[in-house]
Write a protein that holds these residues in place. Structure first.
Motif, PDB file in Angstrom:
ATOM      1  N   UNK A  18       3.379  -3.624 -14.047  1.00  0.00           N
ATOM      2  CA  UNK A  18       4.479  -3.982 -14.946  1.00  0.00           C
ATOM      3  C   UNK A  18       4.454  -3.131 -16.208  1.00  0.00           C
ATOM      4  N   UNK A  19       3.260  -2.827 -16.713  1.00  0.00           N
ATOM      5  CA  UNK A  19       3.144  -1.993 -17.914  1.00  0.00           C
ATOM      6  C   UNK A  19       3.666  -0.584 -17.660  1.00  0.00           C
ATOM      7  N   UNK A  20       3.371  -0.051 -16.476  1.00  0.00           N
ATOM      8  CA  UNK A  20       3.860   1.283 -16.126  1.00  0.00           C
ATOM      9  C   UNK A  20       5.379   1.278 -16.018  1.00  0.00           C
ATOM     10  N   UNK A  21       5.917   0.273 -15.316  1.00  0.00           N
ATOM     11  CA  UNK A  21       7.375   0.169 -15.162  1.00  0.00           C
ATOM     12  C   UNK A  21       8.031  -0.033 -16.521  1.00  0.00           C
ATOM     13  N   UNK A  22       7.384  -0.815 -17.379  1.00  0.00           N
ATOM     14  CA  UNK A  22       7.880  -1.052 -18.736  1.00  0.00           C
ATOM     15  C   UNK A  22       8.100   0.265 -19.475  1.00  0.00           C
ATOM     16  N   UNK A  23       7.124   1.163 -19.395  1.00  0.00           N
ATOM     17  CA  UNK A  23       7.252   2.451 -20.076  1.00  0.00           C
ATOM     18  C   UNK A  23       8.355   3.309 -19.470  1.00  0.00           C
ATOM     19  N   UNK A  24       8.498   3.236 -18.130  1.00  0.00           N
ATOM     20  CA  UNK A  24       9.574   3.989 -17.472  1.00  0.00           C
ATOM     21  C   UNK A  24      10.932   3.522 -17.991  1.00  0.00           C
ATOM     22  N   UNK A  25      11.121   2.205 -18.023  1.00  0.00           N
ATOM     23  CA  UNK A  25      12.389   1.646 -18.512  1.00  0.00           C
ATOM     24  C   UNK A  25      12.594   2.027 -19.975  1.00  0.00           C
ATOM     25  N   UNK A  26      11.516   1.966 -20.763  1.00  0.00           N
ATOM     26  CA  UNK A  26      11.620   2.298 -22.168  1.00  0.00           C
ATOM     27  C   UNK A  26      12.042   3.739 -22.412  1.00  0.00           C
ATOM     28  N   UNK A  27      11.514   4.666 -21.605  1.00  0.00           N
ATOM     29  CA  UNK A  27      11.875   6.078 -21.753  1.00  0.00           C
ATOM     30  C   UNK A  27      13.340   6.293 -21.370  1.00  0.00           C
ATOM     31  N   UNK A  28      13.784   5.657 -20.294  1.00  0.00           N
ATOM     32  CA  UNK A  28      15.192   5.761 -19.895  1.00  0.00           C
ATOM     33  C   UNK A  28      16.088   5.167 -20.980  1.00  0.00           C
ATOM     34  N   UNK A  84       1.455  11.241 -18.076  1.00  0.00           N
ATOM     35  CA  UNK A  84       1.790   9.858 -17.710  1.00  0.00           C
ATOM     36  C   UNK A  84       2.559   9.820 -16.396  1.00  0.00           C
ATOM     37  N   UNK A  85       3.483  10.746 -16.221  1.00  0.00           N
ATOM     38  CA  UNK A  85       4.226  10.822 -14.972  1.00  0.00           C
ATOM     39  C   UNK A  85       3.336  11.163 -13.791  1.00  0.00           C
ATOM     40  N   UNK A 129      11.816  12.556 -21.549  1.00  0.00           N
ATOM     41  CA  UNK A 129      12.230  11.989 -20.262  1.00  0.00           C
ATOM     42  C   UNK A 129      12.118  13.040 -19.172  1.00  0.00           C
ATOM     43  N   UNK A 130      12.529  14.268 -19.481  1.00  0.00           N
ATOM     44  CA  UNK A 130      12.395  15.346 -18.510  1.00  0.00           C
ATOM     45  C   UNK A 130      10.953  15.618 -18.165  1.00  0.00           C
ATOM     46  N   UNK A 131      10.069  15.624 -19.171  1.00  0.00           N
ATOM     47  CA  UNK A 131       8.647  15.863 -18.924  1.00  0.00           C
ATOM     48  C   UNK A 131       8.051  14.750 -18.066  1.00  0.00           C
ATOM     49  N   UNK A 132       8.411  13.508 -18.377  1.00  0.00           N
ATOM     50  CA  UNK A 132       7.902  12.376 -17.601  1.00  0.00           C
ATOM     51  C   UNK A 132       8.385  12.447 -16.157  1.00  0.00           C
ATOM     52  N   UNK A 133       9.660  12.736 -15.967  1.00  0.00           N
ATOM     53  CA  UNK A 133      10.218  12.787 -14.618  1.00  0.00           C
ATOM     54  C   UNK A 133       9.604  13.935 -13.815  1.00  0.00           C
ATOM     55  N   UNK A 134       9.296  15.043 -14.473  1.00  0.00           N
ATOM     56  CA  UNK A 134       8.624  16.150 -13.792  1.00  0.00           C
ATOM     57  C   UNK A 134       7.266  15.700 -13.267  1.00  0.00           C
ATOM     58  N   UNK A 135       6.550  14.902 -14.071  1.00  0.00           N
ATOM     59  CA  UNK A 135       5.265  14.373 -13.618  1.00  0.00           C
ATOM     60  C   UNK A 135       5.411  13.438 -12.437  1.00  0.00           C
TER      61      UNK A 135
END
Length: 466
Positions: free
Chosen positions: A180-190, A93-94, A280-286
């Protein structure tokens, strides 16, 4: 009959899971539903959740009263495969996050995403307060917050597929919804990292030194901020190295191998050092590696092959095998699940639709914006798996609440395509107002990013022998 914790016994477990998830996934795809639902149903069928009530199951656990063809301990290799699967899903996803596209959609996409998180979060919290009889209520406020956090997720894949079918994915409104859907998931993971970190801080007893510091709510907040600072600063150097490797050895196997190593490293550092959720670490690595378009696309292709061939089906099936149980299921939990699904759907429509209306979209366009953010998918399952983890101690959400998430995904996956098609109406090629809508200009492909080097195959199986 067979011990699932032996090497060959576990191979049999994997064979059953892969066969049943693929079969059910194809059936659900034919029905127009997400394949992940088929994977979970497969887990329910081969695990003890359904047939275990009748005294038998294909895959079971040691110490249980039912008879199983394959018996495993509660902590087994299946949980390890599931962990790798969820990390790879978030890493992919990242990698698919387009930072330039997110910037181009401007303030409206960000505000839609924020509303799509805030409104369901608040509604989920409020709907949980009266249900103290099932382990929620004011006495378990962290669990109530977890319910709201689960409701914040949005599935990009379902919405994109419908918008593509209607020819609307590249319009201004379509691009805004997807961003917005992508940003939504980012905010949700944080948000997940914040609430789980604070929940862990409330369970720390008899700790000293650094462990005590991380167990305080303010220490948790400091560690979360510190993780993002360190991850971004280190990511700058890692992305430079990634680009250098891509220029030196383009489209070779060493590129995704390096990327996967970064994903696993970020995940470990996030969880073990900073107390932030490993996903969160895996997503941020992506996200860090997504800045090199050619290398990130090539890596994503290779990671997806492994993820969706092996690890992702095991992760979703394991939810059905290990996390969902109908034994002694409280009717009040089913009642709560229905209420949570309703507020989860309504929260997205009201929150996201209101922002669209504030930015001068008409009523139907605003409704499309809300409905387009309504679908739930993998991220909701990932968040639920995280908040039902026993590492949260007494604050962990009981596994019975996984029913809520499965029901939410099922209902939203059915209703989202139906509502979008009804709102767009028969004039699929025209916008709501009837006049041709200007598509968002698409950037010309970067020749350097898309061209394959001469003399190389995609896999470079021979040239990548090193």
């Amino acid at each position: 009959m067979f011990e699932g914790n032996s090497a060959l016994g576990f191979c049999m477990v994997l064979a059953i899971i892969l066969f049943t998830t693929k079969a059910l996934g194809l059936i659900f795809r034919k029905l127009g539903l997400p394949q992940v639902l088929g994977y979970i149903i497969a887990g329910l069928l081969v695990g003890p959740a359904i047939f275990g009530l009748a005294g038998v199951s294909l895959i079971g656990f040691e110490g249980e009263s039912y008879k199983s063809f394959l018996v495993m301990p509660k902590e087994n290799a299946l949980s390890i495969f599931s962990k790798i699967g969820v990390l790879f899903l978030m890493f992919s996803t990242g990698l698919e996050t387009n930072l330039k596209e997110l910037k181009s959609t401007g303030l409206v996409a960000v505000l839609i995403a924020c509303a799509g998180v805030a409104v369901p979060l608040v509604l989920g919290l409020l709907i949980s307060l009266p249900f103290g009889n099932i382990g929620l209520g004011t006495a378990n406020i962290y669990r109530c917050i977890f319910i709201g956090t689960i409701l914040t997720a949005t599935s990009v894949a379902i919405t994109v597929s419908v918008l593509k079918e209607l020819g609307k994915v590249n319009t201004k409104l379509g691009t805004t919804i997807v961003s917005a859907a992508i940003i939504d998931d980012v905010i949700g993971i944080v948000l997940l990292s914040i609430v789980t970190g604070i929940a862990k801080s409330g369970s720390g007893e008899n700790l000293t030194g650094f462990a005590w510091f991380k167990a305080q709510w303010w220490g948790t907040a400091i560690m979360i901020v510190a993780f993002f600072v360190v991850a971004i600063l280190a990511g700058w150097g890692i992305s430079k190295l990634f680009k250098w490797m891509d220029n030196r050895w383009p489209t070779t196997h060493r590129i995704p191998v390096f990327a996967i190593a970064v994903c696993l490293l970020y995940s470990w550092v996030a969880e073990e050092i900073f107390g932030v959720a490993d996903i969160t670490g895996a997503f941020l690595a992506g996200v860090v590696l997504s800045t090199d378009i050619r290398a990130s696309r090539y890596t994503d292709q290779k990671v997806e092959v492994n993820t969706y061939t092996m690890f992702a089906p095991v992760f979703f099936a394991n939810i059905g095998i290990s996390s969902i149980t109908f034994k002694g299921l409280n009717p009040n939990i089913l009642l709560f699940a229905v209420c949570a699904v309703l507020v989860g759907l309504i929260g997205k429509i009201i929150g996201c639709g209101s922002v669209c209306k504030a930015f001068k979209y008409n009523w139907r366009e605003s409704a499309i914006g809300g409905v387009g953010m309504m679908a739930r998918g993998e991220v909701a399952l990932i968040v639920t798996a995280a908040v039902t983890n026993t590492s949260l101690g007494e604050h962990a959400l009981p596994s019975e609440f996984m029913i809520m998430t499965v029901l939410l995904i099922l209902v939203s996956s059915i209703l989202t395509p139906v509502f979008l098609k009804l709102l767009y109406g028969k004039n699929k090629g025209l916008p709501i107002g009837g006049a041709p809508e200007t598509a968002v200009p698409q950037a010309e492909p970067n020749a350097e990013a898309t061209a394959e080097p001469a003399g190389r195959t995609e896999d470079n199986s021979v040239n990548d022998s090193q």
